[in-house]
Write an enzyme that holds these catalytic residues in place. Sequence first.
Site, short mmCIF file in Angstrom:
data_model
loop_
_atom_site.label_atom_id
_atom_site.label_comp_id
_atom_site.label_asym_id
_atom_site.label_seq_id
_atom_site.Cartn_x
_atom_site.Cartn_y
_atom_site.Cartn_z
N SER A 1 0.85 -1.19 0.00
CA SER A 1 0.00 0.00 0.00
C SER A 1 0.88 1.23 0.00
CB SER A 1 -0.89 0.01 1.25
OG SER A 1 -1.48 1.29 1.41
N TYR B 1 -2.45 -0.40 10.78
CA TYR B 1 -2.49 -0.72 9.35
C TYR B 1 -1.22 -0.21 8.65
CZ TYR B 1 -4.09 -0.83 4.48
OH TYR B 1 -4.19 -1.08 3.13
#
Length: 701
Positions: A578, A591
């Site tokens: 990501s 995260y």
Amino acid sequence: MKFAHVNFLWDEKEASKLNGDEVALLVYRSNLLGSDLRITNYGGGNTSCKTAGIDPLTGGKTEVMWVKGSGGDLGTMTKSGLAALYVDRLRNLKNIYRGIEHEDEMVQLFDHCIFDLNSKAPSIDTPLHGFLPFNHIDHMHPDAVIAIAASKDGKRITRELFGGSVGWIEWQRPGFDLALKLRHYVDENPGIRGMILASHGLFTWGDTSYECYINTLEVIEQCAGYIDEKVAAKRVVFGGAKVNSLSQEERLNKAARLAPILRGYCSSHARMVGHFTDEGKVLEFVDSKDLDRLAKMGTSCPDHFLRTKISPLVLNLKADDNIDDIEAVKEKVAPQFETYRKMYSEYYNECKHPDSPAMRDPNPVVILYPGIGMFTFAKDKQTARVAAEFYVNAINVMRGAEAISEYVALPRQEAFNIEYWLLEEAKLARRSKPKALSGRVALVTGSAGGIGKAIAKKFTDESACVVICDNDKERLEGAKVEFSKKYGKDVFIAGTLDVTNGSDIHKLFDEASLAFGGVDIVVNCAGLSISKPLEEHTEKDWDLEYDVMVKGQFLVTQKGVEVMRRQNFGGDILNIVSKNALVSGPNNAAYGSAKAAQLHLSRLNAAELGKDKIRVNVVNPDAVITDSKIWSGAWAEGRAKAYGVRVEELPAFYAKRTLLNEIINPDDIANACFAFVSGLLDKSTGNVLNVDGGVAAAFVR
Ligand SMILES: [Zn+2]
């Protein structure tokens, strides 16, 4: 006659709906025949009918033959699978036929006899149907008939069994010359109901489609019944058992571990996909005393060995040998492959003609492991599965022939002449170029939806076999239905997978190895996001993020690498990370840091696995909203809150803050993954490819 060995499927109600349309009845009959593998093997055999037609060139009456064209399978054939030819033109070709050494030139002339312009290309068997003076003809490859056709006393047995009503023709390669011989035989023996072609198959006929169908079934039934009686009287088949099979659990365990090693050796020329079966008939053969003697002899029906090669490789391994010591197994297996390749090239060199095509891949297609089962390898899964089916046909033939007499294989030179037939070579040359991922097997985690599913679909579109998996059973069921509708059943398997569970991972890789021979692309895509301010983040949230994304990536990669090392031809690990691995935002502690760990873990793996030719690369998406579970829950609300916008404004918000002002879709990520494994970036590892529309803060430094 009562049918116990073939399925009688003719339904007069269905047939009468066709209103006597002979071509429709031919398709109907063909589908019934082709649906029973005991009647004919996959893709094998052909059927025909001759009807009255109007010649569009003259307006006059003419006789037209409709016959199964080249390729295709009777079981699923439609009218488009037929070739239609002028019977008189086809028969007149005998006036210009120059003799057997020129028979191949006749094949091109079949095209000049075409009546229906939508015809499929006429097959090599066309004149066999054309010259016989019957309106409805079946040519089948039934195991029971070939067993008689491939036994030492086949001719005598045929005479005894049918009292002369079924003829016998010695082996000859199908073609124009054989067609003339069949016709001659029928003229000399009026009133016969069919003919057995030695080492090959059966011709039967009738005045109507139904009579032809019944005749075919009756002849096969009679042969199969005769063989059954003999087998029952003999009691032992294949000389009895020499080894005992392991339990099914142990067989599958061993096979799953051995398959990638075999796949590695079988792929020395081109990447192969595998198939494994341990069905009863296979075990009876591979465990038997006669295995070594019969396997060496090779198969008989040309259809069989075209798919299975001249003979299988019988592994010199014991059922209880330890398969876990990879190096020890390779040390034992490698010389066996060498011996096989040498045997194959000797066969080629001894049999080749001055104009023979170059030698093809010398690796075995069929590999037999006593006590365990049968592996097959081919360019794609369907071909590998069908090769296994064909070898089971060959086993049935040997079983029957040995029970009634003695099995006789096709002479090697004849086998070679078919395998390296110039017409066969031309057929191979016409095949379209394989797609980029042909022969490759990919396992994509989290692939029941969103990015993972898009990747799995992209890879399947490019001819890879894929393993789709997810921890969400319901979603996985949906993906399974979608994949089988779109791609058929051969090219994918599905399994539930919790990436934090080692035994789940182990089981799925074993299933992949049994289904496809191994895995050479692993995509770590499973993930989830929790967006909370620091003070609200629980320890449970933290552990979940790290377990799924960091530990999950680690465990799946570890197992994937184990399989790749068994195959020994490198591989690809792709990690879907990501933008958040590189830039920081609020409310994202677990995260974002887990993503950073995934990124660094990828680099560490790349550094370690280069020596194994295993590439490890990263795709960094950002804000892929479509079909994503992440965005259906609290995460979207959390992010919207963090950025001070409404949930429905998020896609545009994300697009606007990118340099290209683009919304990112799952297909964009799938394309990036494809770029890494397509072959164009084979010299790239440890790389990061962003697919985020351009976020300057997330540039790799
Ligand atoms: Zn045939």
